[in-house]
Design a protein around this motif. Structure first.
Motif, PDB file in Angstrom:
ATOM      1  N   HIS A 315       0.818  -1.217   0.000  1.00  7.81           N
ATOM      2  CA  HIS A 315       0.000   0.000   0.000  1.00  7.81           C
ATOM      3  C   HIS A 315       0.856   1.273   0.000  1.00  7.81           C
ATOM      4  N   PHE A 316       2.181   1.105  -0.010  1.00  9.96           N
ATOM      5  CA  PHE A 316       3.118   2.232  -0.106  1.00  9.96           C
ATOM      6  C   PHE A 316       3.661   2.219  -1.525  1.00  9.96           C
ATOM      7  N   ILE A 317       3.155   3.125  -2.376  1.00  9.53           N
ATOM      8  CA  ILE A 317       3.333   2.963  -3.823  1.00  9.53           C
ATOM      9  C   ILE A 317       4.197   4.047  -4.453  1.00  9.53           C
ATOM     10  N   HIS A 318       4.986   4.768  -3.659  1.00  7.22           N
ATOM     11  CA  HIS A 318       5.865   5.795  -4.221  1.00  7.22           C
ATOM     12  C   HIS A 318       7.148   5.868  -3.401  1.00  7.22           C
ATOM     13  N   ARG A 319       8.104   6.644  -3.868  1.00  7.88           N
ATOM     14  CA  ARG A 319       9.353   6.831  -3.136  1.00  7.88           C
ATOM     15  C   ARG A 319       9.076   7.530  -1.809  1.00  7.88           C
ATOM     16  N   THR A 320      10.060   7.496  -0.928  1.00  9.20           N
ATOM     17  CA  THR A 320       9.890   8.092   0.397  1.00  9.20           C
ATOM     18  C   THR A 320      10.103   9.596   0.378  1.00  9.20           C
ATOM     19  N   GLY A 321      10.850  10.120  -0.593  1.00 12.42           N
ATOM     20  CA  GLY A 321      11.046  11.566  -0.567  1.00 12.42           C
ATOM     21  C   GLY A 321      11.761  12.110  -1.776  1.00 12.42           C
ATOM     22  N   HIS A 322      11.865  13.426  -1.794  1.00  8.85           N
ATOM     23  CA  HIS A 322      12.510  14.163  -2.885  1.00  8.85           C
ATOM     24  C   HIS A 322      13.205  15.380  -2.303  1.00  8.85           C
ATOM     25  N   GLY A 323      14.292  15.792  -2.945  1.00  6.96           N
ATOM     26  CA  GLY A 323      14.937  17.027  -2.554  1.00  6.96           C
ATOM     27  C   GLY A 323      14.030  18.217  -2.788  1.00  6.96           C
ATOM     28  N   ILE A 324      14.362  19.326  -2.148  1.00  3.51           N
ATOM     29  CA  ILE A 324      13.546  20.539  -2.282  1.00  3.51           C
ATOM     30  C   ILE A 324      14.446  21.757  -2.138  1.00  3.51           C
ATOM     31  N   GLY A 325      14.067  22.817  -2.794  1.00  2.00           N
ATOM     32  CA  GLY A 325      14.817  24.069  -2.747  1.00  2.00           C
ATOM     33  C   GLY A 325      14.124  25.067  -3.641  1.00  2.00           C
ATOM     34  N   LEU A 326      14.818  25.524  -4.687  1.00  2.00           N
ATOM     35  CA  LEU A 326      14.188  26.389  -5.673  1.00  2.00           C
ATOM     36  C   LEU A 326      13.162  25.625  -6.494  1.00  2.00           C
ATOM     37  N   SER A 327      13.295  24.310  -6.567  1.00  2.29           N
ATOM     38  CA  SER A 327      12.282  23.437  -7.170  1.00  2.29           C
ATOM     39  C   SER A 327      11.601  22.652  -6.054  1.00  2.29           C
ATOM     40  N   MET A 346      21.972  18.827   2.749  1.00  2.00           N
ATOM     41  CA  MET A 346      20.930  18.294   1.873  1.00  2.00           C
ATOM     42  C   MET A 346      19.561  18.498   2.529  1.00  2.00           C
ATOM     43  N   ALA A 347      18.581  18.868   1.713  1.00  2.00           N
ATOM     44  CA  ALA A 347      17.217  19.079   2.206  1.00  2.00           C
ATOM     45  C   ALA A 347      16.262  18.247   1.369  1.00  2.00           C
ATOM     46  N   PHE A 348      15.381  17.495   2.033  1.00  2.00           N
ATOM     47  CA  PHE A 348      14.458  16.639   1.290  1.00  2.00           C
ATOM     48  C   PHE A 348      13.246  16.295   2.141  1.00  2.00           C
ATOM     49  N   SER A 349      12.223  15.782   1.473  1.00  2.00           N
ATOM     50  CA  SER A 349      11.014  15.361   2.172  1.00  2.00           C
ATOM     51  C   SER A 349      11.169  13.935   2.669  1.00  2.00           C
ATOM     52  N   VAL A 350      10.456  13.635   3.748  1.00  2.00           N
ATOM     53  CA  VAL A 350      10.289  12.258   4.228  1.00  2.00           C
ATOM     54  C   VAL A 350       8.784  12.055   4.312  1.00  2.00           C
ATOM     55  N   GLU A 351       8.215  11.290   3.366  1.00  2.00           N
ATOM     56  CA  GLU A 351       6.761  11.266   3.212  1.00  2.00           C
ATOM     57  C   GLU A 351       6.209   9.894   2.830  1.00  2.00           C
ATOM     58  N   PRO A 352       6.349   8.909   3.686  1.00  2.00           N
ATOM     59  CA  PRO A 352       5.687   7.637   3.384  1.00  2.00           C
ATOM     60  C   PRO A 352       4.171   7.807   3.419  1.00  2.00           C
ATOM     61  N   GLU A 365       4.233  14.009   5.862  1.00  2.00           N
ATOM     62  CA  GLU A 365       5.398  14.568   5.162  1.00  2.00           C
ATOM     63  C   GLU A 365       6.004  15.734   5.917  1.00  2.00           C
ATOM     64  N   ASP A 366       7.301  15.615   6.170  1.00  2.00           N
ATOM     65  CA  ASP A 366       8.110  16.710   6.693  1.00  2.00           C
ATOM     66  C   ASP A 366       9.270  16.962   5.745  1.00  2.00           C
ATOM     67  N   ILE A 367       9.740  18.206   5.723  1.00  2.00           N
ATOM     68  CA  ILE A 367      11.018  18.524   5.087  1.00  2.00           C
ATOM     69  C   ILE A 367      12.085  18.483   6.175  1.00  2.00           C
ATOM     70  N   VAL A 368      13.189  17.792   5.885  1.00  2.00           N
ATOM     71  CA  VAL A 368      14.302  17.716   6.824  1.00  2.00           C
ATOM     72  C   VAL A 368      15.571  18.215   6.144  1.00  2.00           C
TER      73      VAL A 368
END
Length: 388
Positions: A315-327, A346-352, A365-368
């Protein structure tokens, strides 16, 4: 101002800014210096960077891509130049181009803009182009060089992945701003309203809380919550619904927020409470795994393994996170197979998330930001299933 042939600037034209750049000129100067070094290390002759997040990162430019070429050319050796249609030169006013003393090679319709971009390089230069460059310009550049350009991702991600102190501060402010929006969710998210009505209120609040725009809004109620990329619809929210709210946008100087919380009305059913508790534990496990030196895939595995132990992996059907910044989405991606070691800055989401087709879904989802000994979370709203 340089002419279409790239000669020196005249006293009658200038690319100096009429507004303060996003960061000090020395910041942009250092970024371009490091970009040139990485270009040389990659065995390339030049980077050709189109309008978009990469150009904004390098010189603070908010220029847009049109059918006329605008491109920053950073050679492995030599001075950078910015090629731009003469009628677009005013767009440089909101950048650091003038403060940096970059040569501006302007051109008019009928000139060979792509040839101008490659002027001064070798006869068959090895170039890399930014991800945002459209085929409209990539193909003419290919015809000039006699080879398909490489993507500049491998070079530019080494710069953009590691945020400096000013960038991290901007992300903190963005995270705090979106937290304030989530804190007000009880004002709008009520049974009997449509997802679209709630989204309209959220959009206004995102602006009120300091964002320049609402880049995305997901209000996924009931079965719509089982679609991770649902936006919003005219579905009327029901009292029995679980509701996923994923929202974010840029805060000046353009760094993005992105946070998801899941809401309900009253006590959830037992099976929902059990699955959500596992999701909560998975998200905590993934955040706890963040520290310098561990592969990005380890963070994904921490969340996925926990859910697998509770028979929820399917039931977890995507990656756990992505980087974030200007995009909103950029390197590093927190996904199985990405073994890049995490580094401080490095800054990225953690979003299971867990998704039950036709029924309900949930995501946290949090940005860490990776620190020297762990990570800092930029979102601090409650992680439990929030009862309104």
């Amino acid at each position: 101002m340089a002419s279409a042939t790239g000669t020196s600037a005249t006293s009658s034209g200038t690319a100096r800014t009429s507004a303060p750049p996003l960061f000090a000129a020395d910041v942009y100067r250092d970024r371009m210096r490091r970009a040139a070094e990485l270009t040389r290390d990659a065995g390339l002759d030049a980077l050709v960077v189109a309008p978009g997040p990469d150009l904004r990162y390098l010189v603070g430019s908010r220029a847009e891509t049109f059918e006329r070429l605008t491109a920053l050319v950073i050679p492995a050796a030599g001075e950078p130049r910015l090629v731009i249609a003469r009628l677009e030169v005013p767009s440089l006013a909101m950048s650091a181009v003038g403060d940096l003393g970059i040569e501006v090679a302007d051109w008019v319709d009928g000139d060979d803009a792509h040839g101008l971009a490659l002027a001064g390089l070798t006869a068959r230069p090895r170039i890399a182009v930014s991800d945002s460059m459209p085929a409209l310009h990539v193909i003419p550049l290919s015809e000039h060089t006699g080879a398909t350009p490489q993507l500049a991702t491998a070079v530019l991600r080494e710069l953009r992945m590691i945020k400096d102190a000013a960038e991290i501060d901007a992300l903190r402010r963005a995270g705090a701003a979106i937290d304030r929006v989530h804190a007000r969710m009880g004002d709008w998210l009520t049974p009997g309203r449509t997802e679209r009505e709630v989204a309209a209120d959220i959009s206004r609040a995102i602006l009120d809380e300091g964002h320049t725009e609402a880049a995305f809004i997901i209000v996924g109620s009931g079965p719509n919550g089982a679609d991770p990329h649902h936006e919003f619809s005219d579905r009327v929210i029901e009292r029995s619904d679980i509701v996923v709210v994923d929202i974010g946008g840029p805060v000046e100087p353009g760094y993005n927020s992105d946070s998801t919380r899941t809401y309900c009305f009253g006590e959830p059913q037992a099976d929902i409470a059990t699955a959500y508790a596992a999701l909560h534990e998975a998200q905590r496990a993934a955040v706890a795994a963040v520290r310098p030196g561990v592969p990005a895939s380890t963070i994904d595995a921490a969340a996925r393994d926990l859910l697998r132990s509770r028979d929820l992996a399917d039931h977890f059907i995507h990656r756990t996170g992505h980087g974030i910044g200007l995009s909103v989405h950029e390197e590093p991606y927190i996904v199985d197979g990405n073994d890049i070691p995490l580094r401080a800055g490095m800054a990225f989401s953690v979003e299971p998330g867990v998704y039950f087709s036709g029924r309900w879904g949930a995501r946290i989802e949090d940005i860490v930001v990776v620190t020297d000994d762990g990570c800092e979370s930029l979102n601090n709203r409650p992680h439990e299933l929030i009862q309104l």
